[in-house]
Design an enzyme around this catalytic site. Sequence first.
Site, PDB file in Angstrom:
ATOM      1  N   GLU A 222      -7.156   5.241   7.263  1.00 13.41           N
ATOM      2  CA  GLU A 222      -6.904   6.639   6.874  1.00 13.41           C
ATOM      3  C   GLU A 222      -8.085   7.206   6.086  1.00 13.41           C
ATOM      4  OE1 GLU A 222      -3.080   5.982   5.056  1.00 13.41           O
ATOM      5  OE2 GLU A 222      -2.273   5.495   7.034  1.00 13.41           O
TER       6      GLU A 222
ATOM      7  N   SER B 226       2.972  -1.511  10.547  1.00 17.12           N
ATOM      8  CA  SER B 226       4.410  -1.520  10.848  1.00 17.12           C
ATOM      9  C   SER B 226       5.078  -2.870  10.573  1.00 17.12           C
ATOM     10  CB  SER B 226       4.659  -1.059  12.289  1.00 17.12           C
ATOM     11  OG  SER B 226       4.186   0.266  12.455  1.00 17.12           O
TER      12      SER B 226
ATOM     13  N   HIS C 238      -9.711   1.607   4.337  1.00 20.96           N
ATOM     14  CA  HIS C 238      -8.484   1.795   5.117  1.00 20.96           C
ATOM     15  C   HIS C 238      -8.759   2.810   6.231  1.00 20.96           C
ATOM     16  CE1 HIS C 238      -4.418   2.992   6.195  1.00 20.96           C
ATOM     17  NE2 HIS C 238      -4.022   1.842   5.666  1.00 20.96           N
TER      18      HIS C 238
ATOM     19  N   GLU D 123      -5.880  -4.438  10.648  1.00 19.94           N
ATOM     20  CA  GLU D 123      -4.899  -3.375  10.857  1.00 19.94           C
ATOM     21  C   GLU D 123      -5.238  -2.596  12.120  1.00 19.94           C
ATOM     22  OE1 GLU D 123      -2.655  -2.318   7.033  1.00 19.94           O
ATOM     23  OE2 GLU D 123      -4.376  -0.985   7.158  1.00 19.94           O
TER      24      GLU D 123
ATOM     25  N   GLY E 181       1.825   2.807  10.673  1.00 23.21           N
ATOM     26  CA  GLY E 181       2.752   3.927  10.470  1.00 23.21           C
ATOM     27  C   GLY E 181       3.450   4.400  11.724  1.00 23.21           C
TER      28      GLY E 181
ATOM     29  N   ASN F 185       0.867  -1.181   0.000  1.00 22.04           N
ATOM     30  CA  ASN F 185       0.000   0.000   0.000  1.00 22.04           C
ATOM     31  C   ASN F 185       0.900   1.227   0.000  1.00 22.04           C
ATOM     32  OD1 ASN F 185      -1.847   2.006   0.408  1.00 22.04           O
ATOM     33  ND2 ASN F 185      -2.344   1.450   2.520  1.00 22.04           N
TER      34      ASN F 185
ATOM     35  N   LYS G 110       0.137   4.267  -0.522  1.00 21.60           N
ATOM     36  CA  LYS G 110      -0.522   5.507  -0.079  1.00 21.60           C
ATOM     37  C   LYS G 110      -0.209   6.633  -1.090  1.00 21.60           C
ATOM     38  CE  LYS G 110      -0.280   3.606   4.498  1.00 21.60           C
ATOM     39  NZ  LYS G 110      -0.325   3.799   5.936  1.00 21.60           N
TER      40      LYS G 110
END
Length: 269
Positions: free
Chosen positions: A117, A233, A115, A187, A193, A25, A27
């Site tokens: 985000e 991570s 996701h 996740e 991150g 991914n 991003k």
Amino acid sequence: MAKGRNDMELRPNPRTGRYRLISANWKMNLNHLEAIQAVQKLSFLLRPADYSYVEISIHPPFTDLRPLQLLIDSDQMRFRLGAQNCHFEPSGAFTGEISAPMLAKLNVSHVIIGHSERRQYFCETDEIVRAKVEAVFRSQMTPIVCVGETLQEREQGSTEARLRSQVEAALSFLAPELAERCVVAYEPIWAIGTGVSAKPSDAQAGASIIRNVFDSFWGNEVARKVRIQYGGSVNPTNAAEFMELDDIDGLLVGTAALDPDSFARIIQA
Ligand code: PGA
């Protein structure tokens, strides 16, 4: 799963019978020129045997899709092309949006949906996630549906309730033959991150909750088939311990997937 020229040698995990899937991914990183370089380098670093062990999907920004489609096709690379999002309508007055049929036309096979985000910064609700899952299936692609609890939810002991409600809201409407084709990415939001991944035991616990939700909706047959990734991570050092877990079939990798060296080492771990 559709069999194409590029996955003829792909073998399922003998322990689970499921195909492993490791996804990059990217991003909002790497322009189309950088993307071409990254994929060429990744292809150079991987050995033929790596592709028989795991399916690999690359999810670049939309502007990279067409150049990567051409590259993958012309060099017969064994990567799946993925997207990070799509709109739920097939077309219409939605300025700035990209539809699922547009992605399918570019040979995109996997689309990340929901996701954290997108949920956090773009106000994606469970209803929107659900509509997008439907749209992805309508275009014969595979959704990678992201679920995960916040740190606060975790500390309050509501991880299970959170995962259950996200899976239920996004997927419970699906017929069993579609449910078993979903990929769910577990996740934990606190691990994305941050450089602090979940412990393998936490990843296994989350994945097992998700598989149990599938069992309760569609029964054991579907629950045994659905693929569950861990994301948050992941790096070359911790990747192998996640891949060994009973209920983890793959990884969704952000930061460490931007560098072809480290992504190749994750695949080979
Ligand atoms: P990360 O991102 O690997 O940088 O934690 C994972 C993701 O957001 O999918």
